[in-house]
Design a protein around this motif. Structure first.
Motif, mmCIF file in Angstrom:
data_model
loop_
_atom_site.group_PDB
_atom_site.id
_atom_site.type_symbol
_atom_site.label_atom_id
_atom_site.label_comp_id
_atom_site.label_asym_id
_atom_site.label_seq_id
_atom_site.Cartn_x
_atom_site.Cartn_y
_atom_site.Cartn_z
ATOM 1 N N VAL A 200 -8.945 11.106 -1.710
ATOM 2 C CA VAL A 200 -9.456 10.676 -0.411
ATOM 3 C C VAL A 200 -10.162 9.327 -0.550
ATOM 4 C CG1 VAL A 200 -11.562 12.053 -0.757
ATOM 5 C CG2 VAL A 200 -10.935 11.302 1.539
ATOM 6 N N VAL A 201 -9.943 8.442 0.435
ATOM 7 C CA VAL A 201 -10.539 7.111 0.449
ATOM 8 C C VAL A 201 -11.035 6.817 1.855
ATOM 9 C CG1 VAL A 201 -10.159 4.642 0.109
ATOM 10 C CG2 VAL A 201 -8.997 6.291 -1.383
ATOM 11 N N ALA A 202 -12.273 6.348 1.957
ATOM 12 C CA ALA A 202 -12.829 5.922 3.242
ATOM 13 C C ALA A 202 -13.115 4.430 3.183
ATOM 14 C CB ALA A 202 -14.117 6.689 3.551
ATOM 15 N N THR A 203 -12.669 3.693 4.197
ATOM 16 C CA THR A 203 -12.888 2.250 4.230
ATOM 17 C C THR A 203 -13.424 1.820 5.588
ATOM 18 O OG1 THR A 203 -10.718 1.586 5.087
ATOM 19 C CG2 THR A 203 -10.894 1.980 2.706
ATOM 20 N N ARG A 204 -14.040 0.649 5.589
ATOM 21 C CA ARG A 204 -14.403 -0.013 6.842
ATOM 22 C C ARG A 204 -13.172 -0.753 7.350
ATOM 23 N NH1 ARG A 204 -18.687 -1.310 3.129
ATOM 24 N NH2 ARG A 204 -20.541 -0.059 3.559
ATOM 25 N N PRO A 205 -13.157 -1.158 8.623
ATOM 26 C CA PRO A 205 -12.013 -1.914 9.134
ATOM 27 C C PRO A 205 -11.770 -3.179 8.306
ATOM 28 C CG PRO A 205 -13.394 -1.178 10.946
ATOM 29 C CD PRO A 205 -14.149 -0.840 9.687
ATOM 30 N N ASN A 206 -10.525 -3.415 7.920
ATOM 31 C CA ASN A 206 -10.169 -4.570 7.100
ATOM 32 C C ASN A 206 -8.679 -4.841 7.253
ATOM 33 O OD1 ASN A 206 -8.645 -3.569 4.367
ATOM 34 N ND2 ASN A 206 -10.058 -2.002 5.128
ATOM 35 N N GLU A 217 -1.462 4.821 -6.830
ATOM 36 C CA GLU A 217 -1.567 5.502 -8.134
ATOM 37 C C GLU A 217 -1.576 7.016 -7.941
ATOM 38 O OE1 GLU A 217 -4.074 1.978 -10.458
ATOM 39 O OE2 GLU A 217 -5.104 3.771 -9.707
ATOM 40 N N ALA A 218 -2.312 7.487 -6.930
ATOM 41 C CA ALA A 218 -2.338 8.926 -6.644
ATOM 42 C C ALA A 218 -0.955 9.411 -6.225
ATOM 43 C CB ALA A 218 -3.355 9.212 -5.546
ATOM 44 N N MET A 219 -0.285 8.650 -5.358
ATOM 45 C CA MET A 219 1.063 9.015 -4.921
ATOM 46 C C MET A 219 2.034 9.046 -6.088
ATOM 47 S SD MET A 219 1.007 6.747 -1.433
ATOM 48 C CE MET A 219 2.800 6.688 -1.251
ATOM 49 N N ALA A 220 1.906 8.082 -7.018
ATOM 50 C CA ALA A 220 2.777 8.059 -8.193
ATOM 51 C C ALA A 220 2.616 9.327 -9.014
ATOM 52 C CB ALA A 220 2.479 6.827 -9.041
ATOM 53 N N THR A 221 1.389 9.883 -9.027
ATOM 54 C CA THR A 221 1.113 11.105 -9.779
ATOM 55 C C THR A 221 1.589 12.340 -9.024
ATOM 56 O OG1 THR A 221 -0.879 9.938 -10.551
ATOM 57 C CG2 THR A 221 -0.715 12.251 -11.109
ATOM 58 N N GLY A 222 1.959 12.171 -7.748
ATOM 59 C CA GLY A 222 2.402 13.296 -6.941
ATOM 60 C C GLY A 222 1.274 13.967 -6.196
ATOM 61 N N ARG A 223 0.273 13.171 -5.770
ATOM 62 C CA ARG A 223 -0.882 13.733 -5.082
ATOM 63 C C ARG A 223 -0.964 13.228 -3.639
ATOM 64 N NH1 ARG A 223 0.154 16.232 -8.695
ATOM 65 N NH2 ARG A 223 -1.112 16.825 -10.495
ATOM 66 N N PRO A 224 -1.285 14.107 -2.700
ATOM 67 C CA PRO A 224 -1.435 13.679 -1.308
ATOM 68 C C PRO A 224 -2.691 12.831 -1.139
ATOM 69 C CG PRO A 224 -2.145 15.948 -1.536
ATOM 70 C CD PRO A 224 -1.581 15.549 -2.876
ATOM 71 N N VAL A 225 -2.644 11.919 -0.193
ATOM 72 C CA VAL A 225 -3.740 10.976 0.039
ATOM 73 C C VAL A 225 -4.255 11.143 1.457
ATOM 74 C CG1 VAL A 225 -4.352 8.521 0.217
ATOM 75 C CG2 VAL A 225 -2.854 9.312 -1.637
ATOM 76 N N VAL A 226 -5.577 11.150 1.591
ATOM 77 C CA VAL A 226 -6.234 11.062 2.891
ATOM 78 C C VAL A 226 -7.013 9.762 2.895
ATOM 79 C CG1 VAL A 226 -7.874 12.106 4.492
ATOM 80 C CG2 VAL A 226 -6.412 13.570 3.083
ATOM 81 N N ILE A 227 -6.759 8.884 3.869
ATOM 82 C CA ILE A 227 -7.355 7.555 3.840
ATOM 83 C C ILE A 227 -7.581 7.042 5.258
ATOM 84 C CG2 ILE A 227 -5.108 6.403 3.698
ATOM 85 C CD1 ILE A 227 -6.441 4.324 1.830
ATOM 86 N N THR A 228 -8.563 6.173 5.389
ATOM 87 C CA THR A 228 -8.828 5.512 6.659
ATOM 88 C C THR A 228 -7.651 4.624 7.039
ATOM 89 O OG1 THR A 228 -11.183 5.459 6.102
ATOM 90 C CG2 THR A 228 -10.439 4.036 7.906
ATOM 91 N N GLU A 229 -7.238 4.704 8.291
ATOM 92 C CA GLU A 229 -6.153 3.856 8.780
ATOM 93 C C GLU A 229 -6.653 2.425 8.956
ATOM 94 O OE1 GLU A 229 -2.713 4.032 12.239
ATOM 95 O OE2 GLU A 229 -4.556 5.215 12.456
ATOM 96 N N SER A 230 -5.835 1.456 8.564
ATOM 97 C CA SER A 230 -6.167 0.045 8.756
ATOM 98 C C SER A 230 -4.881 -0.740 8.968
ATOM 99 C CB SER A 230 -6.938 -0.505 7.545
ATOM 100 O OG SER A 230 -6.152 -0.442 6.370
ATOM 101 N N PRO A 231 -4.954 -1.933 9.599
ATOM 102 C CA PRO A 231 -3.753 -2.732 9.814
ATOM 103 C C PRO A 231 -3.056 -3.036 8.489
ATOM 104 C CG PRO A 231 -5.569 -3.603 11.102
ATOM 105 C CD PRO A 231 -6.155 -2.559 10.188
ATOM 106 N N GLY A 232 -1.749 -2.938 8.473
ATOM 107 C CA GLY A 232 -0.984 -3.183 7.255
ATOM 108 C C GLY A 232 -0.719 -1.940 6.434
ATOM 109 N N MET A 233 -1.440 -0.850 6.740
ATOM 110 C CA MET A 233 -1.283 0.375 5.961
ATOM 111 C C MET A 233 0.134 0.941 6.062
ATOM 112 S SD MET A 233 -3.198 2.366 4.018
ATOM 113 C CE MET A 233 -4.911 2.225 4.535
ATOM 114 N N ASP A 234 0.792 0.738 7.211
ATOM 115 C CA ASP A 234 2.126 1.324 7.384
ATOM 116 C C ASP A 234 3.196 0.627 6.548
ATOM 117 O OD1 ASP A 234 2.149 -0.998 8.823
ATOM 118 O OD2 ASP A 234 2.768 -0.102 10.724
#
Length: 279
Positions: A200-206, A217-234
């Motif tokens: 899990v990752v929390a960020t300010r708008p950026n 890195e987490a995805m490469a290991t096969g782990r689900p990610v929960v993260i703050t949405e930000s422009p460019g993330m898609d």
């Protein structure tokens, strides 16, 4: 693979006096001090060091921080001077392209988007763990430790048997039951991803996609990610496919998304598999 000779060098910051003198030198004299070959730096801060202390006839750099509107007028002028010496600049988020083009101006270097990547061999796919562990890693200036710890406090109250570990240099206190460490080596980090159920990752708008390295890195290991949405993330993460994206400063949404994955290990493992395939 290109056949080019690539050498890694460390460029130390120059003092204010030398920095000022380098800007005052005539262009012809500066050109005499330039080394042959191509100089490449990862971000705009090191690019400034390169221009002032180790200039090349051809130079390129990435830009990370400058597109988030944090520079005063004087620093913007200095950055334009640095970037004007480049033959090209790149960003890792499409959301940065137009703001950077506006900053460098019509006469500035071309701006390109390059998709960022991580070493999927160093971070290999690992079997999904049986013991629940929530992991958070990283501490750049756009991370949001207040929201992160508020979310993790919710998780700990709802699922008290879940282990929670946070790597952070923030001075924000961790809530009860959450372990906070200052750093991991790369080998230790790889082992932590292997143990994690959810990252899990929390960020300010950026605009520069803070948390991107940890996510991939987490995805490469096969782990689900929960993260703050930000422009460019898609450009990197698929909401509901390879990760769960939540609005900024929403500790409740962040915590609920983590709990959702903890309560459905099969779905979490499938999300991790899709993340590995994407990386």
């Amino acid at each position: 693979e290109s056949g080019l000779s690539v050498v890694a060098e460390s460029i130390e910051p120059v003092g204010a006096i030398r920095s000022g003198l380098s800007r005052l030198l005539p262009a012809r004299m500066r050109s005499l001090l330039m080394a042959e070959g191509v100089g490449v730096t990862w971000d705009e801060h090191v690019a400034q060091r390169m221009v002032e202390a180790r200039p090349f006839r051809r130079m390129l750099t990435g830009v990370i921080w400058a597109t988030d509107g944090l520079l005063d007028a004087d620093r913007q002028r200095r950055l334009r001077t640095v970037l004007a010496a480049m033959q090209g600049v790149w960003v890792n988020s499409r959301a940065q392209v137009e703001p950077l083009r506006a900053l460098v101006g019509a006469s500035g270097p071309p701006v390109e988007f390059f998709r960022f990547g991580v070493d999927a061999a160093f971070f290999p796919r690992r079997p999904y763990p049986e013991h629940p562990l929530v992991l958070s890693v990283g501490g750049d200036r756009d991370r949001d430790p207040e929201t992160l710890f508020a979310a993790l406090a919710l998780v700990k109250r709802a699922r008290p048997l879940t282990e929670i570990i946070v790597q952070s240099t923030s001075d924000v206190a961790a809530p009860p039951g959450v372990i906070k460490v200052s750093r991991f080596s790369h080998q230790e980090l790889r082992a932590m991803y292997e143990r994690a159920s959810v990252v899990v990752v929390a960020t300010r708008p950026n605009l520069h996609v803070s948390g991107l390295t940890v996510s991939l890195e987490a995805m490469a290991t096969g782990r689900p990610v929960v993260i703050t949405e930000s422009p460019g993330m898609d450009d990197y993460l698929d909401d509901g496919g390879t990760a769960l994206l939540v609005p900024a400063r929403r500790a409740d949404a962040l915590g609920e998304s983590v709990i959702r994955l903890l309560d459905d290990p099969a779905a979490a493992e499938q999300m991790g598999d899709r993340g590995r395939a994407a990386v």
